[in-house]
Design a protein around this motif. Structure first.
Motif, PDB file in Angstrom:
ATOM      1  N   ARG A   1      12.406   0.425   6.992  1.00 61.26           N
ATOM      2  CA  ARG A   1      12.181  -0.086   8.343  1.00 61.26           C
ATOM      3  C   ARG A   1      11.455  -1.418   8.214  1.00 61.26           C
ATOM      4  NH1 ARG A   1       8.574   3.300  12.357  1.00 61.26           N
ATOM      5  NH2 ARG A   1       6.902   2.476  11.065  1.00 61.26           N
ATOM      6  N   LYS A   2      12.032  -2.459   8.769  1.00 63.45           N
ATOM      7  CA  LYS A   2      11.385  -3.770   8.730  1.00 63.45           C
ATOM      8  C   LYS A   2      10.861  -4.089  10.122  1.00 63.45           C
ATOM      9  CE  LYS A   2      11.802  -8.450   6.948  1.00 63.45           C
ATOM     10  NZ  LYS A   2      12.658  -9.440   6.279  1.00 63.45           N
ATOM     11  N   GLU A   3       9.581  -4.498  10.187  1.00 64.11           N
ATOM     12  CA  GLU A   3       8.932  -4.700  11.465  1.00 64.11           C
ATOM     13  C   GLU A   3       8.451  -6.139  11.587  1.00 64.11           C
ATOM     14  OE1 GLU A   3       5.738  -1.999  11.523  1.00 64.11           O
ATOM     15  OE2 GLU A   3       6.984  -0.212  11.422  1.00 64.11           O
TER      16      GLU A   3
ATOM     17  N   LEU B   1       5.647   3.350   1.666  1.00 64.98           N
ATOM     18  CA  LEU B   1       5.242   2.076   1.080  1.00 64.98           C
ATOM     19  C   LEU B   1       5.240   0.994   2.145  1.00 64.98           C
ATOM     20  CD1 LEU B   1       4.829   0.139  -1.430  1.00 64.98           C
ATOM     21  CD2 LEU B   1       7.317  -0.027  -1.482  1.00 64.98           C
ATOM     22  N   PHE B   2       4.070   0.350   2.370  1.00 62.77           N
ATOM     23  CA  PHE B   2       3.960  -0.793   3.285  1.00 62.77           C
ATOM     24  C   PHE B   2       3.961  -2.071   2.459  1.00 62.77           C
ATOM     25  CE2 PHE B   2       1.500   2.236   6.097  1.00 62.77           C
ATOM     26  CZ  PHE B   2       2.496   2.342   7.057  1.00 62.77           C
TER      27      PHE B   2
ATOM     28  N   TYR C   1       0.868  -1.176   0.000  1.00 61.33           N
ATOM     29  CA  TYR C   1       0.000   0.000   0.000  1.00 61.33           C
ATOM     30  C   TYR C   1       0.905   1.225   0.000  1.00 61.33           C
ATOM     31  CZ  TYR C   1      -3.434  -3.410   1.682  1.00 61.33           C
ATOM     32  OH  TYR C   1      -4.250  -4.507   1.821  1.00 61.33           O
ATOM     33  N   THR C   2       0.689   2.132  -0.929  1.00 60.10           N
ATOM     34  CA  THR C   2       1.522   3.320  -1.030  1.00 60.10           C
ATOM     35  C   THR C   2       0.694   4.563  -0.733  1.00 60.10           C
ATOM     36  OG1 THR C   2       2.961   2.286  -2.674  1.00 60.10           O
ATOM     37  CG2 THR C   2       3.013   4.679  -2.545  1.00 60.10           C
ATOM     38  N   PHE C   3       1.153   5.362   0.242  1.00 62.18           N
ATOM     39  CA  PHE C   3       0.475   6.590   0.669  1.00 62.18           C
ATOM     40  C   PHE C   3       1.361   7.796   0.361  1.00 62.18           C
ATOM     41  CE2 PHE C   3      -1.348   3.335   3.333  1.00 62.18           C
ATOM     42  CZ  PHE C   3      -2.667   3.721   3.546  1.00 62.18           C
ATOM     43  N   PRO C   4       0.765   8.957   0.126  1.00 61.34           N
ATOM     44  CA  PRO C   4       1.564  10.181   0.064  1.00 61.34           C
ATOM     45  C   PRO C   4       2.124  10.502   1.452  1.00 61.34           C
ATOM     46  CG  PRO C   4      -0.615  10.505  -0.922  1.00 61.34           C
ATOM     47  CD  PRO C   4      -0.656   9.210  -0.176  1.00 61.34           C
TER      48      PRO C   4
ATOM     49  N   ASP D   1       6.094 -14.281   5.946  1.00 63.40           N
ATOM     50  CA  ASP D   1       6.641 -14.665   7.249  1.00 63.40           C
ATOM     51  C   ASP D   1       6.136 -13.748   8.367  1.00 63.40           C
ATOM     52  OD1 ASP D   1       7.946 -12.345   6.662  1.00 63.40           O
ATOM     53  OD2 ASP D   1       9.975 -13.125   6.946  1.00 63.40           O
ATOM     54  N   ASN D   2       5.026 -13.021   8.092  1.00 60.24           N
ATOM     55  CA  ASN D   2       4.383 -12.141   9.069  1.00 60.24           C
ATOM     56  C   ASN D   2       5.216 -10.910   9.419  1.00 60.24           C
ATOM     57  OD1 ASN D   2       2.042 -13.759   9.347  1.00 60.24           O
ATOM     58  ND2 ASN D   2       3.137 -15.119  10.744  1.00 60.24           N
ATOM     59  N   THR D   3       6.161 -10.541   8.560  1.00 58.13           N
ATOM     60  CA  THR D   3       6.886  -9.290   8.730  1.00 58.13           C
ATOM     61  C   THR D   3       6.380  -8.286   7.705  1.00 58.13           C
ATOM     62  OG1 THR D   3       8.671  -9.896   7.210  1.00 58.13           O
ATOM     63  CG2 THR D   3       8.929 -10.512   9.532  1.00 58.13           C
ATOM     64  N   ALA D   4       6.707  -7.026   7.934  1.00 57.56           N
ATOM     65  CA  ALA D   4       6.316  -5.974   7.004  1.00 57.56           C
ATOM     66  C   ALA D   4       7.446  -4.967   6.903  1.00 57.56           C
ATOM     67  CB  ALA D   4       5.033  -5.291   7.471  1.00 57.56           C
ATOM     68  N   LYS D   5       7.614  -4.392   5.736  1.00 56.31           N
ATOM     69  CA  LYS D   5       8.657  -3.384   5.530  1.00 56.31           C
ATOM     70  C   LYS D   5       8.006  -2.074   5.124  1.00 56.31           C
ATOM     71  CE  LYS D   5      11.316  -3.299   1.863  1.00 56.31           C
ATOM     72  NZ  LYS D   5      12.359  -3.680   0.896  1.00 56.31           N
ATOM     73  N   ALA D   6       8.411  -1.004   5.759  1.00 56.32           N
ATOM     74  CA  ALA D   6       7.938   0.324   5.403  1.00 56.32           C
ATOM     75  C   ALA D   6       9.089   1.098   4.768  1.00 56.32           C
ATOM     76  CB  ALA D   6       7.429   1.066   6.632  1.00 56.32           C
ATOM     77  N   SER D   7       8.885   1.632   3.564  1.00 60.07           N
ATOM     78  CA  SER D   7       9.911   2.398   2.856  1.00 60.07           C
ATOM     79  C   SER D   7       9.422   3.833   2.707  1.00 60.07           C
ATOM     80  CB  SER D   7      10.178   1.797   1.476  1.00 60.07           C
ATOM     81  OG  SER D   7      10.489   0.431   1.570  1.00 60.07           O
ATOM     82  N   TYR D   8      10.155   4.769   3.271  1.00 59.05           N
ATOM     83  CA  TYR D   8       9.781   6.174   3.216  1.00 59.05           C
ATOM     84  C   TYR D   8      10.635   6.877   2.169  1.00 59.05           C
ATOM     85  CZ  TYR D   8       7.637   5.095   7.697  1.00 59.05           C
ATOM     86  OH  TYR D   8       6.887   4.533   8.686  1.00 59.05           O
TER      87      TYR D   8
END
Length: 220
Positions: free
Chosen positions: A204-206, A182-183, A114-117, A188-195
């Motif tokens: 950031r990987k969570e 970008l989420f 999902y990509t947000f402004p 593997d139940n992880t998520a990465k957020a790219s700003y």
């Protein structure tokens, strides 16, 4: 036999491999029988939800089922809170409403993002082998249109989207041209957020155990 009960104490008693059920003691016939699969009772979701006073909606884009209490209403102020991460989670948790025939889903495609402004949670595009552009108005997530694009294959678009849309210069992309977040969710139940902002990408990987950070790198 299994029993399903709502918060008001109304209940359904359902027997596996039978069309019969008991709704607060009254016999009711189900169109689809419950099934016993390896010790688990699988029940017809729409029948159970509506019998216990809930609304149910099947979203065709992500193939998700949403169940809400009849008095449920989305608080739009959630999208304007200072905690943007919470606001964006609330945004993507809304069922996406469509008024056009969708492009379907890509079998076997498990990765989606999902990509947000930057700084916003009321508009985004979903990427899961195709682009779905969404805006949130009055507590509803409304699909503007969808685009499927692949090398050596003619582009396909539905809704208020042209197959010739430029993902760099089209007005619908203007919101994202000056940075976005970008989420990306993984199996593997992880998520990465790219700003992305001013030509730089921050990763950031969570996961459930906390946060793992990587140094920022130059955007290509």
């Amino acid at each position: 036999m299994t029993t399903v009960q709502n918060k008001n104490g109304d209940y359904l008693k359902i027997t596996a491999n039978s069309h019969s059920s008991s709704n607060n003691g009254q016999d009711v016939q189900m169109e689809v029988p419950a099934q016993n699969r390896e010790g688990r009772i699988l029940v017809p979701l729409r029948f159970v939800s509506e019998s216990l006073g809930y609304d149910i909606y099947f979203e065709p884009i992500r193939q998700f089922v949403f169940i809400h209490a009849k008095d449920y209403s989305f608080d739009s102020s959630i999208l304007e809170q200072e905690d943007l991460q919470a606001a964006r989670k609330a945004a993507i948790a809304l069922p996406i409403k469509v008024d056009f025939k969708t492009l379907g889903t890509s079998d076997g495609h498990r990765l989606h993002s999902y990509t947000f402004p930057i700084g916003r949670a009321d508009v985004y595009y979903l990427l899961d082998a195709m682009f779905t552009f969404v805006e949130i108005k009055k507590g509803q997530a409304l699909a503007i249109g969808q685009l499927f694009r692949e090398r050596r294959v003619p582009s396909i678009a539905v809704g208020n989207i042209s197959p010739n849309i430029s993902l760099d210069t089209d007005p619908i992309m203007e919101l994202y041209n000056h940075g976005n977040v970008l989420f990306t969710e993984y199996e593997d139940n992880t998520a990465k957020a790219s700003y992305t902002e001013q030509g730089w990408i921050f990763y950031r990987k969570e996961n459930e155990d906390g946060h793992l950070f990587r140094p920022h790198t130059k955007a290509s």
